[in-house]
Scaffold this active site. Structure first.
Site, PDB file in Angstrom:
ATOM      1  N   ASN A 152       0.857  -1.160  -0.033  1.00 49.25           N
ATOM      2  CA  ASN A 152      -0.133   0.092  -0.031  1.00 49.25           C
ATOM      3  C   ASN A 152       1.016   1.138  -0.059  1.00 49.25           C
ATOM      4  O   ASN A 152       2.060   1.270   0.627  1.00 49.25           O
ATOM      5  CB  ASN A 152      -0.852  -0.048   1.190  1.00 49.25           C
TER       6      ASN A 152
ATOM      7  N   HIS B   2       6.148  -0.538  -2.605  1.00 47.59           N
ATOM      8  CA  HIS B   2       5.629  -0.076  -3.646  1.00 47.59           C
ATOM      9  C   HIS B   2       5.674   1.409  -3.758  1.00 47.59           C
ATOM     10  O   HIS B   2       4.925   2.110  -4.588  1.00 47.59           O
ATOM     11  CB  HIS B   2       4.229  -0.664  -4.059  1.00 47.59           C
TER      12      HIS B   2
ATOM     13  N   SER C 204      -4.676 -10.005  -3.252  1.00 49.84           N
ATOM     14  CA  SER C 204      -5.177 -10.923  -3.947  1.00 49.84           C
ATOM     15  C   SER C 204      -4.180 -11.818  -4.469  1.00 49.84           C
ATOM     16  O   SER C 204      -4.366 -12.716  -5.282  1.00 49.84           O
ATOM     17  CB  SER C 204      -5.936 -10.359  -5.074  1.00 49.84           C
TER      18      SER C 204
ATOM     19  N   ASN D  75      -7.886 -12.877   4.432  1.00 48.67           N
ATOM     20  CA  ASN D  75      -8.272 -12.277   3.464  1.00 48.67           C
ATOM     21  C   ASN D  75      -9.760 -12.285   3.603  1.00 48.67           C
ATOM     22  O   ASN D  75     -10.225 -13.396   3.940  1.00 48.67           O
ATOM     23  CB  ASN D  75      -7.776 -12.870   2.292  1.00 48.67           C
ATOM     24  N   LEU D  76     -10.669 -11.258   2.854  1.00 48.69           N
ATOM     25  CA  LEU D  76     -11.993 -11.278   2.716  1.00 48.69           C
ATOM     26  C   LEU D  76     -12.535 -12.675   2.294  1.00 48.69           C
ATOM     27  O   LEU D  76     -13.346 -13.242   2.528  1.00 48.69           O
ATOM     28  CB  LEU D  76     -12.546 -10.163   2.089  1.00 48.69           C
TER      29      LEU D  76
HETATM   30  C1  BV8 Z   1       8.833  -6.050 -10.924  1.00 49.79           C
HETATM   31  C2  BV8 Z   1       1.965   1.070  -6.649  1.00 49.79           C
HETATM   32  C3  BV8 Z   1      10.989  -7.023 -11.503  1.00 49.79           C
HETATM   33  C4  BV8 Z   1       1.219   2.190  -7.517  1.00 49.79           C
HETATM   34  C5  BV8 Z   1       1.827  -1.100  -7.710  1.00 49.79           C
HETATM   35  C6  BV8 Z   1       3.662 -12.106 -15.701  1.00 49.79           C
HETATM   36  C7  BV8 Z   1       3.549 -13.128 -14.605  1.00 49.79           C
HETATM   37  C8  BV8 Z   1       4.300 -12.694 -13.294  1.00 49.79           C
HETATM   38  C9  BV8 Z   1       4.672 -11.457 -13.113  1.00 49.79           C
HETATM   39  C10 BV8 Z   1       4.522 -10.492 -13.853  1.00 49.79           C
HETATM   40  C11 BV8 Z   1       4.055 -10.859 -15.366  1.00 49.79           C
HETATM   41  N1  BV8 Z   1       4.151  -9.754 -16.052  1.00 49.79           N
HETATM   42  C12 BV8 Z   1       4.732  -8.762 -15.578  1.00 49.79           C
HETATM   43  C13 BV8 Z   1       4.958  -9.176 -14.176  1.00 49.79           C
HETATM   44  C14 BV8 Z   1       5.610  -8.310 -13.104  1.00 49.79           C
HETATM   45  C15 BV8 Z   1       4.350  -7.459 -12.530  1.00 49.79           C
HETATM   46  C16 BV8 Z   1       3.176  -8.159 -12.223  1.00 49.79           C
HETATM   47  O1  BV8 Z   1       3.245  -8.830 -11.216  1.00 49.79           O
HETATM   48  N2  BV8 Z   1       2.074  -8.052 -12.728  1.00 49.79           N
HETATM   49  C17 BV8 Z   1       0.900  -8.787 -12.654  1.00 49.79           C
HETATM   50  C18 BV8 Z   1      -0.246  -7.980 -13.074  1.00 49.79           C
HETATM   51  C19 BV8 Z   1       0.924 -10.040 -13.440  1.00 49.79           C
HETATM   52  N3  BV8 Z   1       5.008  -7.064 -11.366  1.00 49.79           N
HETATM   53  C20 BV8 Z   1       5.899  -5.860 -11.609  1.00 49.79           C
HETATM   54  O2  BV8 Z   1       5.937  -5.212 -12.646  1.00 49.79           O
HETATM   55  C21 BV8 Z   1       6.357  -5.358 -10.213  1.00 49.79           C
HETATM   56  N4  BV8 Z   1       8.075  -5.266 -10.604  1.00 49.79           N
HETATM   57  O3  BV8 Z   1       8.291  -7.436 -11.240  1.00 49.79           O
HETATM   58  O4  BV8 Z   1      10.171  -5.947 -11.182  1.00 49.79           O
HETATM   59  C22 BV8 Z   1      11.738  -7.354 -10.079  1.00 49.79           C
HETATM   60  C23 BV8 Z   1      11.071  -8.555  -9.562  1.00 49.79           C
HETATM   61  C24 BV8 Z   1      11.673  -9.047  -8.198  1.00 49.79           C
HETATM   62  C25 BV8 Z   1      12.723  -8.346  -8.000  1.00 49.79           C
HETATM   63  C26 BV8 Z   1      13.318  -7.453  -8.685  1.00 49.79           C
HETATM   64  C27 BV8 Z   1      12.727  -6.886  -9.750  1.00 49.79           C
HETATM   65  C28 BV8 Z   1       6.312  -4.007  -9.767  1.00 49.79           C
HETATM   66  C29 BV8 Z   1       4.800  -4.185  -9.386  1.00 49.79           C
HETATM   67  C30 BV8 Z   1       4.371  -2.928  -8.536  1.00 49.79           C
HETATM   68  C31 BV8 Z   1       3.217  -2.091  -9.336  1.00 49.79           C
HETATM   69  N5  BV8 Z   1       2.677  -1.197  -8.471  1.00 49.79           N
HETATM   70  N6  BV8 Z   1       1.246  -0.070  -6.666  1.00 49.79           N
HETATM   71  C32 BV8 Z   1      -0.314   2.234  -7.006  1.00 49.79           C
HETATM   72  O5  BV8 Z   1      -0.317   1.667  -5.835  1.00 49.79           O
HETATM   73  O6  BV8 Z   1      -1.016   2.871  -7.663  1.00 49.79           O
HETATM   74  S1  BV8 Z   1       0.825  -2.661  -7.666  1.00 49.79           S
HETATM   75  C33 BV8 Z   1      -0.856  -2.456  -6.844  1.00 49.79           C
HETATM   76  O7  BV8 Z   1      -1.551  -3.776  -7.406  1.00 49.79           O
HETATM   77  C34 BV8 Z   1      -0.571  -2.629  -5.261  1.00 49.79           C
HETATM   78  O8  BV8 Z   1       0.663  -1.912  -4.706  1.00 49.79           O
HETATM   79  C35 BV8 Z   1      -0.689  -4.189  -5.203  1.00 49.79           C
HETATM   80  O9  BV8 Z   1       0.620  -4.636  -5.063  1.00 49.79           O
HETATM   81  C36 BV8 Z   1      -1.527  -4.606  -6.260  1.00 49.79           C
HETATM   82  C37 BV8 Z   1      -2.883  -4.547  -5.847  1.00 49.79           C
HETATM   83  O10 BV8 Z   1      -3.070  -5.794  -5.096  1.00 49.79           O
HETATM   84  P1  BV8 Z   1      -3.866  -5.798  -3.724  1.00 49.79           P
HETATM   85  O11 BV8 Z   1      -3.189  -4.830  -2.777  1.00 49.79           O
HETATM   86  O12 BV8 Z   1      -3.809  -7.488  -3.618  1.00 49.79           O
HETATM   87  O13 BV8 Z   1      -5.242  -5.370  -4.002  1.00 49.79           O
HETATM   88  P2  BV8 Z   1      -6.323  -6.041  -4.726  1.00 49.79           P
HETATM   89  O14 BV8 Z   1      -7.447  -5.201  -4.922  1.00 49.79           O
HETATM   90  O15 BV8 Z   1      -6.024  -6.836  -6.056  1.00 49.79           O
HETATM   91  O16 BV8 Z   1      -6.948  -7.173  -3.752  1.00 49.79           O
HETATM   92  C38 BV8 Z   1      -7.328  -6.908  -2.519  1.00 49.79           C
HETATM   93  C39 BV8 Z   1      -7.529  -8.306  -1.772  1.00 49.79           C
HETATM   94  O17 BV8 Z   1      -8.192  -7.853  -0.418  1.00 49.79           O
HETATM   95  C40 BV8 Z   1      -8.554  -8.877  -2.470  1.00 49.79           C
HETATM   96  O18 BV8 Z   1      -8.236 -10.471  -2.453  1.00 49.79           O
HETATM   97  C41 BV8 Z   1     -10.024  -8.719  -1.496  1.00 49.79           C
HETATM   98  O19 BV8 Z   1     -10.797  -9.894  -1.485  1.00 49.79           O
HETATM   99  C42 BV8 Z   1      -9.551  -8.418  -0.208  1.00 49.79           C
HETATM  100  N7  BV8 Z   1     -10.216  -7.793   0.773  1.00 49.79           N
HETATM  101  C43 BV8 Z   1     -11.100  -6.616   0.176  1.00 49.79           C
HETATM  102  N8  BV8 Z   1     -11.559  -6.091   1.142  1.00 49.79           N
HETATM  103  C44 BV8 Z   1     -11.122  -6.739   2.293  1.00 49.79           C
HETATM  104  C45 BV8 Z   1     -10.165  -7.792   1.917  1.00 49.79           C
HETATM  105  N9  BV8 Z   1      -9.457  -8.388   2.948  1.00 49.79           N
HETATM  106  C46 BV8 Z   1      -9.712  -8.191   4.196  1.00 49.79           C
HETATM  107  N10 BV8 Z   1     -10.553  -7.420   4.822  1.00 49.79           N
HETATM  108  C47 BV8 Z   1     -11.265  -6.391   3.839  1.00 49.79           C
HETATM  109  N11 BV8 Z   1     -12.157  -5.648   4.409  1.00 49.79           N
END
Ligand code: BV8
Length: 229
Positions: free
Chosen positions: A89, A106, A174, A198-199
């Site tokens: 976050n 991040h 997620s 997680n939810l």
């Molecule tokens: C990198 C900042 C190299 C900005 C963010 C193919 C396969 C695998 C990986 C990749 C691929 N292609 C590309 C990649 C890499 C890519 C990636 O993972 N892409 C995905 C989409 C496939 N990753 C990157 O590019 C990363 N960099 O890999 O560099 C490297 C690697 C290792 C070491 C060195 C170098 C950079 C990624 C960072 C991007 N920036 N945020 C901003 O915030 O605007 S990511 C952003 O989205 C967040 O920070 C977070 O990480 C992500 C969101 O995910 P969540 O936080 O989980 O949120 P979400 O809404 O998805 O889920 C919420 C969950 O909470 C749900 O499950 C829900 O049920 C639950 N929930 C809801 N309410 C509640 C609850 N739980 C409990 N109580 C509640 N009340």
């Protein structure tokens, strides 16, 4: 006391009123990730990106930490250095709840990064009007957040913490974004017990030793009380 690493995602801030990314009316609704959360998108149209983050920064002032944030701050008071919170976050709700051992892998909304001098400045207002960098005066400030395709911050400190953890707990994520989504496997391989709060079941649920599903504002205080009993 066990050495504990807690990974948090957007779900821990949902009950504070900050939208998550992927849930209905989530942050990605209406925004193409490529446009607002990639260096290429910033290159192409910086104003679109500034508007996206300026709106989130302004909204931050309207929300408060919830019981899940407060429970982790209490846990830090008891475990001290044996606890590390690694958050995806970019909000400051962990710190506002009293946590100090927080690692923003991040980035942070309340920080601006200067592309001119490379230095960071605490930032609480808009970047869209292209203000000068307080350090070097050049008007090349960008949100200090890690975009897709960029390397997350402090990966070495995170790796060290995962390697020496007895307990790895994931809250409100997620499991869709790497490298964070891979931490559970790495921690387990290094001998840690792993717990998901997680939810609903996430993309990573099957990789955890134990998963509890429900609201973080309920599950996290329950788990902390259990650990400290
Ligand atoms: C990198 C900042 C190299 C900005 C963010 C193919 C396969 C695998 C990986 C990749 C691929 N292609 C590309 C990649 C890499 C890519 C990636 O993972 N892409 C995905 C989409 C496939 N990753 C990157 O590019 C990363 N960099 O890999 O560099 C490297 C690697 C290792 C070491 C060195 C170098 C950079 C990624 C960072 C991007 N920036 N945020 C901003 O915030 O605007 S990511 C952003 O989205 C967040 O920070 C977070 O990480 C992500 C969101 O995910 P969540 O936080 O989980 O949120 P979400 O809404 O998805 O889920 C919420 C969950 O909470 C749900 O499950 C829900 O049920 C639950 N929930 C809801 N309410 C509640 C609850 N739980 C409990 N109580 C509640 N009340």
């Amino acid at each position: 006391m066990p050495r504990v690493v807690v990974l948090t995602g957007a779900g821990i801030s949902a009950e504070s009123g900050i939208p998550t990314f992927r849930d209905a009316d989530g942050l990605w609704e209406g925004h193409r990730v490529e446009d607002v959360a990639t260096p290429e998108g910033f290159e192409r149209s910086p104003m679109v990106v500034h508007r996206f983050y300026d709106a989130r920064r302004a909204a931050l002032a309207e929300v408060e930490p919830n019981p899940a944030h407060h429970a982790l701050a209490e846990l830090e008071r008891r475990l001290g250095d044996d606890l590390l919170v690694v958050t995806q976050n970019i909000d400051d709700l962990h710190e506002r709840a009293g946590s100090t051992r927080v690692l923003h892998m991040h980035g942070e909304l309340l920080s601006a990064l200067c592309l001119g001098c490379g230095r960071r400045s605490r930032w609480t207002h808009d970047l869209g009007d292209l203000p000068p960098c307080p350090r070097c005066g050049s008007c090349e400030l960008r949100p200090d957040v890690v975009w897709f395709g960029e390397i997350p911050y402090q990966m070495d400190r995170i790796q060290d913490a995962l390697e020496s953890a007895d307990l790895f707990v994931s809250v409100g994520t997620s499991g869709a974004v790497y490298p964070a989504a891979g931490f559970v496997q790495y921690a387990a391989r290094c001998g840690a017990r792993t717990l998901e709060l997680n939810l609903v079941p996430s993309a990573g649920t099957s990789m955890f030793h134990e998963s509890r599903h429900g609201a973080a504002g309920v599950l996290v205080p329950e788990w902390v009380a259990e650990l400290l009993r």
